[in-house]
Design an enzyme around this catalytic site. Structure first.
Site, PDB file in Angstrom:
ATOM      1  N   CYS A 114      88.899 -13.900  28.415  1.00  0.00           N
ATOM      2  CA  CYS A 114      89.483 -12.581  27.880  1.00  0.00           C
ATOM      3  C   CYS A 114      89.366 -12.558  26.455  1.00  0.00           C
ATOM      4  CB  CYS A 114      91.171 -12.516  28.119  1.00  0.00           C
ATOM      5  SG  CYS A 114      91.963 -11.090  27.472  1.00  0.00           S
ATOM      6  N   PRO A 115      88.906 -11.466  25.889  1.00  0.00           N
ATOM      7  CA  PRO A 115      88.606 -10.155  26.626  1.00  0.00           C
ATOM      8  C   PRO A 115      87.236  -9.903  27.062  1.00  0.00           C
ATOM      9  CG  PRO A 115      88.308  -9.650  24.170  1.00  0.00           C
ATOM     10  CD  PRO A 115      88.758 -11.186  24.319  1.00  0.00           C
TER      11      PRO A 115
END
Lengths: 81, 202
Positions: free
Chosen positions: A18-19
């Site tokens: 993430c992200p």
């Protein structure tokens, strides 16, 4: 779920977290034409919820299917406009 | 109750009076409907044009505090949101090309650290904690701060550096990543925040 679509491009974000899976998925769908399908291969388990949430909130994309294949999370996204 | 009764009759009279006094012709009504339709179309256009927007104020320059604003900003941009991150005080270091590659984790006063403060305050502990964190970041495939800044800028996130803090810290505008907005202050941030759907202070 049966596959009634053809994958146009594949994005490999295995090993990234993430992200980046969402950010790169967005970038890859930008390069698609309407109706084309992107397959995303990820190892980030958060990508199941994140890519679903992204697809639901974002105009012009549709999440077709998500599946878990061993350690790999596969996402299929169609560009709709 | 007498007050209530008189209120009701007043309302009735008012309604009747309105009916009698206006009594508009069909063409007047049509014109009014047309005007309302136009107004509604304008309002709808305003609502549709204004996609979701977010402003984050980033005030901390430690490694752990640099991540959340950049992760949220780059993800929001992937959602197609209009994103501004206003960096002030130590948050400025995140946009500083050299300092951003060298952000530190503080071992002291960090309850998540597996050591008491008395040990954490010894010389070298911050850099040890930072090294450990950087190794974890690399092992986990987590993006570096530099990468997150790049993808944010690529996606059109407006990364702003507070001019007052630039002057206060004796930084130069050249010190920041290409694409960073300088020459902005609190009023710019507030103006964006007033129009934004999401406002966060990190």
């Amino acid at each position: 779920m049966s596959t009634e679509y053809t994958v146009t491009e594949t994005l490999d974000v295995q090993g990234e977290s993430c992200p980046m899976p969402v950010v790169k998925t967005k970038g890859a769908t930008d390069d698609l034409s309407e109706g084309e399908v992107l397959a995303v291969l990820a190892t980030d388990s958060g990508s199941m919820s994140d890519i679903a949430g992204w697809a639901e909130t974002t105009d012009g994309v549709e999440l077709l299917e998500q599946e878990e294949d061993g350690d790999v999370f596969k996402h299929y996204v169609r560009k709709t406009e | 109750m007498s007050t209530n009764t008189s209120d009701t009759s007043d309302t009735r009279e008012a309604v009747e009076a309105t009916d009698v006094s206006e009594n508009p012709s069909a063409s007047e009504l049509a014109a009014e409907v047309e005007a309302l339709r136009e107004e509604l179309a304008d309002l709808k256009a305003d609502v549709d044009d204004d996609g979701t927007s977010m402003v984050i104020v980033s005030t901390k320059g430690t490694l752990d505090m640099a991540y959340p604003p950049l992760i949220l900003a780059s993800t929001a941009a992937a959602f197609g949101w209009d994103v501004t991150v206003f960096h002030t005080f130590w948050g400025l270091d995140i946009l500083h090309e050299e300092k951003s590659k060298n952000l530190k984790l503080s071992a002291v006063g960090n309850p998540s650290m597996p050591m008491p403060n008395a040990v954490a305050s010894l010389p070298g502990m911050d850099s040890m904690a930072t090294k450990m964190m950087n190794k974890k970041i690399a092992d986990n495939g987590t993006a570096t701060i530099e990468e997150l800044i790049e993808v944010s800028l690529d996606q059109g996130v407006d990364l702003q550096a507070c001019q007052m803090t630039i002057d206060l810290m004796d930084y130069d505008e050249e010190d920041f990543y290409d694409g960073v907005t300088t020459g902005v202050g609190a009023a710019t941030a507030l103006q964006r925040m007033a129009d934004a759907d999401v406002q966060l202070l990190v």
